[in-house]
Write an enzyme that holds these catalytic residues in place. Sequence first.
Site, PDB file in Angstrom:
ATOM      1  N   CYS A 238      -7.521 -10.431  -6.616  1.00  0.00           N
ATOM      2  CA  CYS A 238      -7.858 -10.095  -5.234  1.00  0.00           C
ATOM      3  C   CYS A 238      -7.449  -8.661  -4.947  1.00  0.00           C
ATOM      4  CB  CYS A 238      -7.159 -11.049  -4.265  1.00  0.00           C
ATOM      5  SG  CYS A 238      -7.527 -10.717  -2.518  1.00  0.00           S
ATOM      6  N   CYS A 241      -6.021  -8.175  -1.462  1.00  0.00           N
ATOM      7  CA  CYS A 241      -4.644  -8.651  -1.320  1.00  0.00           C
ATOM      8  C   CYS A 241      -3.649  -7.692  -1.971  1.00  0.00           C
ATOM      9  CB  CYS A 241      -4.497 -10.030  -1.969  1.00  0.00           C
ATOM     10  SG  CYS A 241      -5.680 -11.275  -1.405  1.00  0.00           S
ATOM     11  N   ASP A 242      -3.945  -7.226  -3.164  1.00  0.00           N
ATOM     12  CA  ASP A 242      -2.963  -6.511  -3.971  1.00  0.00           C
ATOM     13  C   ASP A 242      -3.308  -5.054  -4.247  1.00  0.00           C
ATOM     14  OD1 ASP A 242      -1.511  -8.916  -4.226  1.00  0.00           O
ATOM     15  OD2 ASP A 242      -2.794  -9.557  -5.870  1.00  0.00           O
TER      16      ASP A 242
END
Length: 466
Positions: A238, A241-242
Amino acid sequence: MRLQPHQSMSQRCRTRTAFQKNVQYKLNLPISRGPASLRVRAFQTSENIGQDKQQSSLHTKVAIIGGGPAGHTAAIYAARAELEPIVLEGFMAGGIAPGGQLTTTTYVENFPGFVEPILGYELTDKFRQHSARYGAQILTETVTEVDLLVHDSFKPPGLYRGASSRSVEDVDLGGPKPLSHAEDVQRPRRPFKLWTPSHCITADTIIIATGASARRLSFPGSGDESEGGFWNRGISACAICDGTSPLIRNKPVAVVGGGDSAMEEAMFLTRYASKVYIVHRFDYLEASKAMARRALANPKIEIKWCSQVVEAHGNDQGNLGSITIARSPMPSHKSTPLGLSETVPPPPLSALTRERLDVGGLFFAIGHRPATDFLQGQLDLDEYGYIITVPGSTATSVPGVFAAGDVMDRNFRQAITAAGRGCMAALEAERFLHALHAAPDVIGAGTEQSQNGRGVAGEMATAAEV
Protein backbone atom coordinates in the site's frame (compact mmCIF):
# COMPACT_ATOMS: atom_id res chain seq x y z
CA MET A 1 1.24 0.26 25.91
CA ARG A 2 3.22 1.24 22.83
CA LEU A 3 5.43 -0.95 20.68
CA GLN A 4 8.57 0.29 19.02
CA PRO A 5 8.44 0.66 15.24
CA HIS A 6 11.33 -1.74 14.73
CA GLN A 7 9.47 -4.67 16.27
CA SER A 8 8.54 -7.46 13.90
CA MET A 9 4.95 -8.37 13.12
CA SER A 10 5.33 -11.64 15.03
CA GLN A 11 6.49 -9.68 18.07
CA ARG A 12 3.62 -7.23 17.61
CA CYS A 13 1.05 -10.02 17.43
CA ARG A 14 2.39 -11.62 20.62
CA THR A 15 2.41 -8.29 22.42
CA ARG A 16 -1.03 -7.46 21.03
CA THR A 17 -2.42 -10.69 22.46
CA ALA A 18 -0.93 -9.87 25.85
CA PHE A 19 -2.34 -6.36 25.55
CA GLN A 20 -5.83 -7.70 24.89
CA LYS A 21 -5.66 -10.00 27.92
CA ASN A 22 -4.73 -7.11 30.21
CA VAL A 23 -7.30 -4.59 29.03
CA GLN A 24 -10.51 -4.60 31.08
CA TYR A 25 -13.29 -4.35 28.54
CA LYS A 26 -16.88 -3.76 29.46
CA LEU A 27 -17.64 -7.37 28.50
CA ASN A 28 -15.70 -10.56 28.91
CA LEU A 29 -14.54 -11.35 25.40
CA PRO A 30 -14.33 -15.10 24.90
CA ILE A 31 -11.39 -16.26 22.82
CA SER A 32 -11.56 -19.56 21.00
CA ARG A 33 -8.72 -21.13 19.09
CA GLY A 34 -10.35 -24.40 18.21
CA PRO A 35 -8.68 -26.71 15.69
CA ALA A 36 -9.75 -26.86 12.11
CA SER A 37 -11.08 -30.36 12.78
CA LEU A 38 -14.04 -28.76 14.59
CA ARG A 39 -15.22 -27.14 11.36
CA VAL A 40 -18.89 -27.95 10.84
CA ARG A 41 -21.13 -28.14 7.83
CA ALA A 42 -23.67 -25.48 7.03
CA PHE A 43 -26.66 -27.79 7.26
CA GLN A 44 -27.61 -30.71 9.45
CA THR A 45 -27.80 -34.18 7.98
CA SER A 46 -27.95 -37.67 9.40
CA GLU A 47 -24.18 -37.40 9.83
CA ASN A 48 -24.22 -34.27 11.97
CA ILE A 49 -27.59 -34.26 13.71
CA GLY A 50 -27.17 -32.67 17.10
CA GLN A 51 -24.05 -30.79 16.13
CA ASP A 52 -25.70 -27.50 16.98
CA LYS A 53 -26.32 -28.87 20.49
CA GLN A 54 -22.64 -29.70 20.86
CA GLN A 55 -21.78 -26.08 20.20
CA SER A 56 -22.70 -23.05 22.24
CA SER A 57 -25.71 -21.38 20.60
CA LEU A 58 -26.19 -17.64 20.41
CA HIS A 59 -28.77 -15.39 18.79
CA THR A 60 -28.40 -11.78 17.75
CA LYS A 61 -30.27 -9.20 15.75
CA VAL A 62 -27.06 -8.25 13.94
CA ALA A 63 -24.08 -10.54 13.37
CA ILE A 64 -20.99 -8.75 12.07
CA ILE A 65 -18.33 -10.88 10.37
CA GLY A 66 -15.00 -9.09 10.40
CA GLY A 67 -13.00 -7.02 12.87
CA GLY A 68 -11.51 -4.21 10.80
CA PRO A 69 -12.65 -0.58 10.50
CA ALA A 70 -15.83 -1.56 8.64
CA GLY A 71 -16.83 -4.25 11.13
CA HIS A 72 -16.16 -2.22 14.24
CA THR A 73 -17.81 0.93 12.89
CA ALA A 74 -20.89 -1.16 12.14
CA ALA A 75 -20.67 -2.59 15.67
CA ILE A 76 -20.49 0.86 17.27
CA TYR A 77 -23.58 2.08 15.41
CA ALA A 78 -25.51 -1.16 15.98
CA ALA A 79 -24.62 -1.27 19.67
CA ARG A 80 -25.65 2.34 20.23
CA ALA A 81 -28.96 1.47 18.55
CA GLU A 82 -29.37 -1.28 21.20
CA LEU A 83 -29.24 -4.07 18.63
CA GLU A 84 -26.74 -6.01 20.78
CA PRO A 85 -24.48 -7.02 17.88
CA ILE A 86 -22.07 -9.93 17.93
CA VAL A 87 -18.74 -9.25 16.19
CA LEU A 88 -16.81 -12.26 14.90
CA GLU A 89 -13.41 -10.73 14.34
CA GLY A 90 -11.70 -13.93 13.24
CA PHE A 91 -8.59 -15.61 14.55
CA MET A 92 -5.73 -15.34 12.03
CA ALA A 93 -8.27 -15.67 9.20
CA GLY A 94 -6.35 -15.68 5.94
CA GLY A 95 -3.14 -15.41 7.96
CA ILE A 96 -4.05 -11.91 9.20
CA ALA A 97 -4.47 -10.97 12.86
CA PRO A 98 -7.82 -9.66 14.18
CA GLY A 99 -8.09 -6.11 12.94
CA GLY A 100 -7.45 -6.86 9.29
CA GLN A 101 -5.01 -5.25 6.88
CA LEU A 102 -4.31 -2.35 9.23
CA THR A 103 -2.43 -4.74 11.52
CA THR A 104 0.08 -5.35 8.71
CA THR A 105 0.99 -1.69 8.21
CA THR A 106 3.16 0.63 10.28
CA TYR A 107 2.14 4.25 10.80
CA VAL A 108 -1.30 5.50 9.74
CA GLU A 109 -1.22 9.24 9.03
CA ASN A 110 -4.52 9.86 7.25
CA PHE A 111 -7.24 8.67 9.65
CA PRO A 112 -9.20 11.72 10.87
CA GLY A 113 -8.86 12.58 14.52
CA PHE A 114 -5.37 11.19 14.94
CA VAL A 115 -3.13 14.20 14.42
CA GLU A 116 0.01 12.27 15.25
CA PRO A 117 0.78 9.10 13.26
CA ILE A 118 -0.52 5.94 14.92
CA LEU A 119 0.62 2.38 14.34
CA GLY A 120 -1.94 0.31 12.45
CA TYR A 121 -2.38 -2.33 15.14
CA GLU A 122 -2.85 0.39 17.78
CA LEU A 123 -5.62 1.94 15.70
CA THR A 124 -7.41 -1.41 15.39
CA ASP A 125 -7.15 -1.90 19.16
CA LYS A 126 -8.91 1.43 19.63
CA PHE A 127 -11.65 0.32 17.20
CA ARG A 128 -12.10 -2.82 19.29
CA GLN A 129 -12.27 -0.97 22.61
CA HIS A 130 -14.80 1.48 21.17
CA SER A 131 -17.09 -1.36 20.06
CA ALA A 132 -16.84 -3.11 23.42
CA ARG A 133 -17.54 0.10 25.33
CA TYR A 134 -21.04 0.32 23.86
CA GLY A 135 -21.86 -3.32 24.47
CA ALA A 136 -20.84 -5.21 21.33
CA GLN A 137 -19.99 -8.83 22.08
CA ILE A 138 -16.69 -9.67 20.39
CA LEU A 139 -15.68 -13.26 19.61
CA THR A 140 -12.15 -13.91 18.40
CA GLU A 141 -13.33 -16.74 16.17
CA THR A 142 -13.38 -17.33 12.44
CA VAL A 143 -16.68 -17.97 10.67
CA THR A 144 -16.28 -21.18 8.71
CA GLU A 145 -19.70 -21.46 7.05
CA VAL A 146 -22.96 -19.58 6.73
CA ASP A 147 -26.53 -20.42 5.77
CA LEU A 148 -28.09 -17.52 3.88
CA LEU A 149 -30.59 -19.52 1.83
CA VAL A 150 -33.76 -18.58 3.65
CA HIS A 151 -36.96 -19.22 1.78
CA ASP A 152 -38.47 -15.76 1.96
CA SER A 153 -37.63 -12.74 -0.17
CA PHE A 154 -38.71 -10.00 2.21
CA LYS A 155 -37.54 -6.66 0.85
CA PRO A 156 -38.49 -3.45 2.68
CA PRO A 157 -39.73 -0.82 0.26
CA GLY A 158 -37.06 1.63 -0.85
CA LEU A 159 -33.93 -0.35 0.08
CA TYR A 160 -33.79 -2.86 -2.75
CA ARG A 161 -35.02 -0.91 -5.75
CA GLY A 162 -33.71 -2.55 -8.89
CA ALA A 163 -31.85 -5.25 -6.96
CA SER A 164 -32.13 -8.98 -7.44
CA SER A 165 -32.45 -11.28 -4.46
CA ARG A 166 -31.63 -14.89 -3.81
CA SER A 167 -33.78 -17.66 -2.42
CA VAL A 168 -33.66 -21.44 -2.45
CA GLU A 169 -35.47 -21.66 -5.77
CA ASP A 170 -32.67 -19.68 -7.46
CA VAL A 171 -30.29 -22.62 -7.05
CA ASP A 172 -31.83 -24.29 -10.10
CA LEU A 173 -31.80 -21.08 -12.11
CA GLY A 174 -28.10 -20.38 -12.30
CA GLY A 175 -27.99 -18.93 -8.79
CA PRO A 176 -25.54 -19.79 -6.03
CA LYS A 177 -23.92 -23.19 -6.12
CA PRO A 178 -25.91 -25.73 -4.06
CA LEU A 179 -24.16 -26.77 -0.88
CA SER A 180 -23.28 -30.34 -0.08
CA HIS A 181 -26.56 -31.11 1.69
CA ALA A 182 -29.06 -29.05 -0.27
CA GLU A 183 -31.97 -31.34 0.62
CA ASP A 184 -31.89 -29.90 4.12
CA VAL A 185 -31.90 -26.29 2.96
CA GLN A 186 -35.69 -26.12 2.99
CA ARG A 187 -35.77 -23.84 6.02
CA PRO A 188 -38.69 -21.54 5.22
CA ARG A 189 -38.11 -18.75 7.74
CA ARG A 190 -35.42 -16.63 9.21
CA PRO A 191 -33.02 -16.39 11.00
CA PHE A 192 -29.75 -16.81 9.13
CA LYS A 193 -27.21 -19.22 10.58
CA LEU A 194 -23.45 -19.12 10.82
CA TRP A 195 -20.85 -21.35 12.41
CA THR A 196 -17.48 -20.96 14.08
CA PRO A 197 -15.44 -23.79 15.63
CA SER A 198 -17.13 -23.08 18.99
CA HIS A 199 -20.51 -21.50 18.27
CA CYS A 200 -23.63 -21.85 16.18
CA ILE A 201 -25.06 -18.36 15.84
CA THR A 202 -28.43 -17.33 14.47
CA ALA A 203 -28.98 -13.76 13.30
CA ASP A 204 -31.83 -11.70 11.92
CA THR A 205 -29.38 -9.71 9.79
CA ILE A 206 -25.73 -10.15 8.86
CA ILE A 207 -23.08 -7.57 7.98
CA ILE A 208 -20.12 -9.05 6.11
CA ALA A 209 -16.93 -7.02 6.58
CA THR A 210 -14.25 -9.65 6.02
CA GLY A 211 -12.04 -7.40 3.89
CA ALA A 212 -9.54 -8.29 1.19
CA SER A 213 -5.89 -9.23 1.49
CA ALA A 214 -3.20 -7.92 -0.82
CA ARG A 215 -1.62 -10.46 -3.12
CA ARG A 216 2.05 -10.88 -2.31
CA LEU A 217 4.93 -12.40 -4.21
CA SER A 218 7.14 -15.01 -2.62
CA PHE A 219 10.91 -14.82 -3.06
CA PRO A 220 13.90 -14.70 -0.71
CA GLY A 221 13.54 -11.62 1.48
CA SER A 222 9.83 -11.01 0.81
CA GLY A 223 8.49 -12.48 4.05
CA ASP A 224 8.18 -11.23 7.61
CA GLU A 225 11.17 -10.49 9.82
CA SER A 226 10.76 -13.86 11.50
CA GLU A 227 11.36 -15.42 8.08
CA GLY A 228 14.38 -13.27 7.35
CA GLY A 229 12.35 -10.96 5.11
CA PHE A 230 11.66 -7.25 4.91
CA TRP A 231 7.85 -7.11 4.96
CA ASN A 232 6.89 -3.88 6.77
CA ARG A 233 10.56 -2.91 6.74
CA GLY A 234 10.58 -1.56 3.22
CA ILE A 235 8.26 -4.05 1.47
CA SER A 236 4.56 -3.16 1.45
CA ALA A 237 1.37 -3.50 -0.58
CA CYS A 238 0.00 0.00 0.00
CA ALA A 239 1.84 3.06 -1.27
CA ILE A 240 -0.77 5.42 0.17
CA CYS A 241 -0.28 3.83 3.60
CA ASP A 242 3.51 3.57 3.65
CA GLY A 243 4.76 5.82 0.87
CA THR A 244 5.48 8.75 3.18
CA SER A 245 7.67 6.70 5.51
CA PRO A 246 11.21 7.98 6.20
CA LEU A 247 12.37 4.70 4.65
CA ILE A 248 10.97 5.93 1.33
CA ARG A 249 11.50 9.68 1.20
CA ASN A 250 14.13 10.88 -1.24
CA LYS A 251 15.17 7.31 -2.08
CA PRO A 252 14.52 5.15 -5.15
CA VAL A 253 11.66 2.66 -4.83
CA ALA A 254 10.18 -0.11 -6.97
CA VAL A 255 6.59 -1.07 -7.78
CA VAL A 256 5.68 -4.56 -9.01
CA GLY A 257 2.76 -4.70 -11.47
CA GLY A 258 1.52 -3.40 -14.78
CA GLY A 259 -2.13 -2.52 -14.23
CA ASP A 260 -3.92 0.69 -13.29
CA SER A 261 -3.24 0.12 -9.59
CA ALA A 262 0.50 -0.15 -10.24
CA MET A 263 0.47 3.06 -12.28
CA GLU A 264 -1.45 4.90 -9.54
CA GLU A 265 0.94 3.64 -6.86
CA ALA A 266 3.97 4.62 -8.93
CA MET A 267 2.69 8.13 -9.64
CA PHE A 268 1.80 8.63 -5.98
CA LEU A 269 5.29 7.57 -4.93
CA THR A 270 6.94 10.10 -7.26
CA ARG A 271 5.90 12.79 -4.75
CA TYR A 272 8.24 11.35 -2.13
CA ALA A 273 10.77 9.05 -3.82
CA SER A 274 13.76 10.19 -5.86
CA LYS A 275 13.01 7.59 -8.54
CA VAL A 276 10.36 4.93 -9.12
CA TYR A 277 11.04 1.67 -10.95
CA ILE A 278 8.04 -0.23 -12.30
CA VAL A 279 8.98 -3.91 -12.50
CA HIS A 280 6.69 -5.70 -14.93
CA ARG A 281 6.94 -9.21 -16.31
CA PHE A 282 5.63 -8.34 -19.78
CA ASP A 283 6.82 -5.89 -22.42
CA TYR A 284 3.48 -4.10 -22.41
CA LEU A 285 1.37 -2.53 -19.70
CA GLU A 286 -1.99 -3.97 -18.74
CA ALA A 287 -3.15 -0.57 -17.51
CA SER A 288 -5.53 1.62 -19.48
CA LYS A 289 -3.78 3.61 -22.20
CA ALA A 290 -4.44 6.89 -20.42
CA MET A 291 -2.88 5.64 -17.17
CA ALA A 292 0.03 4.06 -19.03
CA ARG A 293 0.85 7.26 -20.93
CA ARG A 294 0.75 9.30 -17.72
CA ALA A 295 3.22 6.94 -16.07
CA LEU A 296 5.52 6.76 -19.08
CA ALA A 297 5.57 10.54 -19.38
CA ASN A 298 6.68 11.01 -15.77
CA PRO A 299 10.45 11.69 -15.71
CA LYS A 300 10.80 10.02 -12.30
CA ILE A 301 9.41 6.68 -13.52
CA GLU A 302 11.47 4.02 -15.26
CA ILE A 303 9.90 0.76 -16.38
CA LYS A 304 11.85 -2.49 -16.22
CA TRP A 305 10.21 -4.50 -18.96
CA CYS A 306 10.02 -8.31 -18.99
CA SER A 307 11.34 -8.37 -15.43
CA GLN A 308 10.51 -9.88 -12.09
CA VAL A 309 11.90 -9.51 -8.60
CA VAL A 310 13.81 -12.62 -7.50
CA GLU A 311 15.42 -11.49 -4.24
CA ALA A 312 15.40 -8.68 -1.67
CA HIS A 313 18.45 -7.59 0.33
CA GLY A 314 18.86 -5.62 3.54
CA ASN A 315 20.92 -2.59 4.48
CA ASP A 316 22.99 -1.78 7.56
CA GLN A 317 19.88 -0.76 9.49
CA GLY A 318 18.14 -4.09 8.86
CA ASN A 319 15.64 -2.62 6.40
CA LEU A 320 15.26 -3.16 2.67
CA GLY A 321 18.28 -1.85 0.82
CA SER A 322 18.16 -3.35 -2.65
CA ILE A 323 16.43 -5.92 -4.86
CA THR A 324 17.61 -8.24 -7.60
CA ILE A 325 15.49 -8.45 -10.73
CA ALA A 326 15.73 -11.00 -13.51
CA ARG A 327 15.12 -9.56 -16.96
CA SER A 328 15.66 -10.29 -20.63
CA PRO A 329 17.02 -8.01 -23.37
CA MET A 330 14.00 -6.41 -25.00
CA PRO A 331 13.88 -6.56 -28.81
CA SER A 332 13.40 -3.10 -30.27
CA HIS A 333 10.28 -4.08 -32.16
CA LYS A 334 8.62 -4.88 -28.82
CA SER A 335 9.29 -1.52 -27.20
CA THR A 336 6.85 0.59 -29.22
CA PRO A 337 4.44 2.25 -29.23
CA LEU A 338 4.85 3.62 -25.73
CA GLY A 339 5.13 0.17 -24.25
CA LEU A 340 1.52 -0.57 -25.12
CA SER A 341 2.06 -3.36 -27.63
CA GLU A 342 0.33 -6.66 -26.93
CA THR A 343 3.06 -9.20 -27.57
CA VAL A 344 4.07 -12.55 -26.19
CA PRO A 345 5.16 -13.11 -22.56
CA PRO A 346 8.87 -12.91 -21.67
CA PRO A 347 11.22 -15.91 -21.99
CA PRO A 348 11.78 -18.33 -19.07
CA LEU A 349 14.03 -17.53 -16.12
CA SER A 350 16.94 -19.49 -17.58
CA ALA A 351 17.23 -16.91 -20.36
CA LEU A 352 17.11 -13.88 -18.07
CA THR A 353 19.94 -11.70 -16.88
CA ARG A 354 20.12 -10.31 -13.36
CA GLU A 355 20.31 -6.70 -12.29
CA ARG A 356 20.56 -5.23 -8.80
CA LEU A 357 18.62 -2.08 -7.95
CA ASP A 358 19.26 0.03 -4.86
CA VAL A 359 15.81 0.84 -3.44
CA GLY A 360 14.43 1.90 -0.08
CA GLY A 361 10.98 0.48 -0.77
CA LEU A 362 9.25 -2.25 -2.77
CA PHE A 363 5.48 -2.17 -3.31
CA PHE A 364 3.32 -5.02 -4.59
CA ALA A 365 0.49 -3.76 -6.81
CA ILE A 366 -0.77 -7.04 -8.22
CA GLY A 367 -4.30 -7.04 -6.88
CA HIS A 368 -6.22 -8.13 -3.80
CA ARG A 369 -8.12 -11.27 -2.83
CA PRO A 370 -11.49 -10.63 -1.12
CA ALA A 371 -12.32 -12.97 1.76
CA THR A 372 -15.50 -14.47 0.33
CA ASP A 373 -14.71 -18.19 0.02
CA PHE A 374 -16.72 -19.05 3.15
CA LEU A 375 -19.90 -17.77 1.45
CA GLN A 376 -19.88 -20.78 -0.91
CA GLY A 377 -21.65 -18.92 -3.69
CA GLN A 378 -24.64 -17.81 -1.64
CA LEU A 379 -24.20 -14.13 -2.57
CA ASP A 380 -23.67 -12.50 -5.94
CA LEU A 381 -19.99 -11.74 -6.54
CA ASP A 382 -18.32 -9.83 -9.35
CA GLU A 383 -15.66 -11.28 -11.65
CA TYR A 384 -12.95 -10.51 -9.09
CA GLY A 385 -14.76 -12.17 -6.18
CA TYR A 386 -16.01 -8.99 -4.48
CA ILE A 387 -19.56 -8.90 -3.10
CA ILE A 388 -21.97 -7.01 -5.35
CA THR A 389 -24.11 -4.44 -3.56
CA VAL A 390 -26.97 -2.20 -4.64
CA PRO A 391 -25.47 1.07 -5.97
CA GLY A 392 -25.31 3.62 -3.19
CA SER A 393 -26.10 0.97 -0.59
CA THR A 394 -24.55 -1.95 1.26
CA ALA A 395 -27.48 -4.29 0.50
CA THR A 396 -26.48 -7.56 -1.17
CA SER A 397 -28.39 -10.04 -3.33
CA VAL A 398 -29.86 -11.65 -0.19
CA PRO A 399 -32.23 -9.32 1.69
CA GLY A 400 -31.05 -8.85 5.24
CA VAL A 401 -27.40 -9.45 4.39
CA PHE A 402 -25.18 -6.38 4.00
CA ALA A 403 -21.55 -5.96 2.98
CA ALA A 404 -19.11 -3.23 3.97
CA GLY A 405 -15.45 -2.39 3.51
CA ASP A 406 -12.85 -3.92 1.23
CA VAL A 407 -14.88 -7.09 0.69
CA MET A 408 -17.19 -5.06 -1.59
CA ASP A 409 -14.88 -2.18 -2.59
CA ARG A 410 -12.04 -2.88 -5.01
CA ASN A 411 -11.48 0.77 -5.94
CA PHE A 412 -10.47 2.63 -2.77
CA ARG A 413 -9.56 0.07 -0.09
CA GLN A 414 -8.89 2.69 2.59
CA ALA A 415 -9.61 2.44 6.30
CA ILE A 416 -11.75 5.57 6.28
CA THR A 417 -13.90 4.45 3.32
CA ALA A 418 -14.34 1.04 4.97
CA ALA A 419 -15.47 2.74 8.18
CA GLY A 420 -17.99 4.82 6.20
CA ARG A 421 -19.44 1.69 4.61
CA GLY A 422 -19.63 0.07 8.03
CA CYS A 423 -21.75 3.00 9.22
CA MET A 424 -24.03 2.62 6.19
CA ALA A 425 -24.41 -1.13 6.75
CA ALA A 426 -25.41 -0.71 10.40
CA LEU A 427 -27.98 1.98 9.60
CA GLU A 428 -29.45 -0.10 6.78
CA ALA A 429 -29.55 -3.21 8.98
CA GLU A 430 -31.38 -1.22 11.66
CA ARG A 431 -33.93 0.03 9.13
CA PHE A 432 -34.33 -3.47 7.72
CA LEU A 433 -35.02 -4.85 11.18
CA HIS A 434 -37.60 -2.12 11.81
CA ALA A 435 -39.46 -3.08 8.63
CA LEU A 436 -38.97 -6.78 9.33
CA HIS A 437 -40.66 -6.55 12.72
CA ALA A 438 -43.47 -4.57 11.14
CA ALA A 439 -44.12 -7.74 9.12
CA PRO A 440 -44.04 -10.38 11.90
CA ASP A 441 -44.97 -13.31 9.62
CA VAL A 442 -41.48 -13.17 8.17
CA ILE A 443 -39.90 -14.17 11.49
CA GLY A 444 -40.16 -17.54 13.19
CA ALA A 445 -41.15 -21.01 12.12
CA GLY A 446 -44.92 -20.46 12.05
CA THR A 447 -46.67 -20.24 8.72
CA GLU A 448 -50.04 -18.99 9.90
CA GLN A 449 -51.23 -15.72 8.53
CA SER A 450 -51.89 -12.93 10.96
CA GLN A 451 -55.38 -12.91 12.41
CA ASN A 452 -56.48 -10.00 10.29
CA GLY A 453 -55.94 -12.14 7.23
CA ARG A 454 -53.46 -9.79 5.62
CA GLY A 455 -50.36 -11.94 6.13
CA VAL A 456 -46.89 -10.88 5.06
CA ALA A 457 -47.97 -9.08 1.93
CA GLY A 458 -50.43 -6.94 3.87
CA GLU A 459 -47.88 -6.08 6.51
CA MET A 460 -45.24 -5.25 3.90
CA ALA A 461 -47.63 -2.85 2.25
CA THR A 462 -47.77 -0.82 5.45
CA ALA A 463 -44.12 -1.26 6.48
CA ALA A 464 -42.13 1.87 7.07
CA GLU A 465 -40.23 3.24 4.11
CA VAL A 466 -36.54 2.34 4.36
